[in-house]
Design an enzyme around this catalytic site. Structure first.
Site, mmCIF file in Angstrom:
data_model
loop_
_atom_site.group_PDB
_atom_site.id
_atom_site.type_symbol
_atom_site.label_atom_id
_atom_site.label_comp_id
_atom_site.label_asym_id
_atom_site.label_seq_id
_atom_site.Cartn_x
_atom_site.Cartn_y
_atom_site.Cartn_z
ATOM 1 N N ARG A 1 0.846 -1.187 0.000
ATOM 2 C CA ARG A 1 0.000 0.000 0.000
ATOM 3 C C ARG A 1 0.885 1.242 0.000
ATOM 4 O O ARG A 1 1.879 1.313 0.729
ATOM 5 C CB ARG A 1 -0.936 0.016 1.212
ATOM 6 C CG ARG A 1 -2.085 -0.979 1.135
ATOM 7 C CD ARG A 1 -3.087 -0.580 0.059
ATOM 8 N NE ARG A 1 -4.225 -1.487 -0.035
ATOM 9 C CZ ARG A 1 -4.337 -2.467 -0.931
ATOM 10 N NH1 ARG A 1 -3.348 -2.674 -1.798
ATOM 11 N NH2 ARG A 1 -5.414 -3.222 -0.971
ATOM 12 N N GLU B 1 -3.937 7.326 -5.746
ATOM 13 C CA GLU B 1 -3.886 6.787 -7.102
ATOM 14 C C GLU B 1 -5.087 7.304 -7.893
ATOM 15 O O GLU B 1 -6.135 7.564 -7.306
ATOM 16 C CB GLU B 1 -3.886 5.251 -7.052
ATOM 17 C CG GLU B 1 -2.669 4.684 -6.337
ATOM 18 C CD GLU B 1 -2.668 3.152 -6.263
ATOM 19 O OE1 GLU B 1 -3.601 2.518 -6.823
ATOM 20 O OE2 GLU B 1 -1.743 2.599 -5.652
#
Length: 337
Positions: free
Chosen positions: A243, A272
């Protein structure tokens, strides 16, 4: 028979690589691909998904309490992945929404493989060397003298499914001494894969390479930060396939600038999608891939199959496998109402 509406939300791969998964869903109901901003608000997301009663979800958007407060009937969110940190499970429970995930073993080999693949490409300067050849400059090859992974001391943060596979790969394949930090795993568990359980500071101080494989939680958010980077060896290599929020990006940029970080390979970012103006991309010793660690044909086929089976189970009034929020009034009978 009820006509179900199935929304495939923010997935770049589901149904596109294996159309057979879409075909099975279309026998159940109307199927839509829906793309929304990754930071969309809960109310707006609920309005966008109005009438959708089954969702196949990616890593974004965030299904918050506000989303569930405004959403009409939602039977299930099936995550096309192993994590569920973008879903408020308590709110899902109140809303009678079942939440399911992909079993971690489905992604284990693919994600571990990509962690090591990106790391090797970084250490051996593979991308830069290829680009120079493509630019008709073969003779520059002496500019790309890299480092070997063999016999290095490697620290692995998180020894769950992916981390344990990374440990096995680098210990057995590259003869590395592997130090592992995972407060949730016993020394015996970690040793069974070939690593030594250590405290985090010891891992930071002794590792030539650090592989991040931990799931994200409150205890490890920004675990790689200015303070922890200062404890690392000079020119340490870091590979992250877990992550993005495990790393404080400003601290990583500072480490790359100073040379403390010898190189970063990352498949994930805190926010993202990443774009060409991301500060990591200013450095030649960075490899960034677009969250594709699970993107193998074998892995995507199994992931898609699992999501389809989730949908088939829920419309039959059955609890799908790997339900992390399993309570719903719709499961009390064999037929959904």
């Amino acid at each position: 028979m009820t006509k179900y509406k199935i929304g495939i939300v923010n997935s770049s791969s589901f149904g596109k690589v294996f159309p057979k998964h879409l075909e099975r869903l279309e026998k159940i109901g109307q199927v839509q691909h829906i793309n929304v901003d990754s930071e969309i608000g809960g109310k707006e997301l609920a309005e966008t998904l109005q009438g959708i009663n089954i969702v196949i979800a990616s890593v974004t958007p965030f299904f918050t309490e506000e989303f569930f407060q405004h959403k009409d009937e939602l039977l299930m969110i099936s995550r096309h992945g192993i994590g569920f940190n973008n879903i408020d499970l308590a709110a899902a429970k109140k809303h009678d929404t079942v939440v399911t995930i992909i079993p971690a073993l489905v992604e284990r080999d693919a994600v571990a493989e990509n962690n090591v693949t990106n790391l090797l490409a970084l250490m051996r300067q593979t991308v830069q060397a290829h680009n120079r050849v493509a630019d008709n400059r073969w003779e520059d090859r002496a500019s790309f003298v890299g480092h070997t992974l063999f016999n290095k001391t490697v620290g692995v943060v998180g020894v769950g499914n992916t981390g344990s596979c990374v440990v096995e790969t680098i210990r057995n394949g590259f003869r590395c001494e592997v130090l592992a930090y995972d407060p949730y795993k016993s020394a015996l568990h970690i040793e069974s894969y070939g690593a030594k359980k250590v405290e985090f500071d010891q891992l930071l101080e002794q590792s030539d390479v650090i592989c991040l494989c931990a799931s994200l939680n409150d205890g490890n958010y920004h675990i790689i930060n200015e303070e922890t980077i200062a404890k690392m060896k000079e020119s340490v290599y870091i590979s992250n396939s877990a992550r993005g929020a495990l790393i404080e990006e400003a601290a990583m940029v500072a480490g790359l600038k100073s040379g403390k970080i010898g190189g970063l390979a990352t498949d994930v970012l805190e926010e993202e999608p990443g774009r060409s103006d991301h500060p990591y991309l200013k450095f030649e010793n960075v490899i960034m891939t677009p969250h594709t660690s699970a993107y193998t044909m074998e892995c995507l086929e199994s992931m898609g199959e699992k999501c389809v089976k989730d949908v088939e189970a829920i419309i039959a009034g059955q609890l799908p496998e790997r339900a992390v929020q399993a309570e719903s009034k719709y499961l009390k009978t064999n037929v959904l109402v």
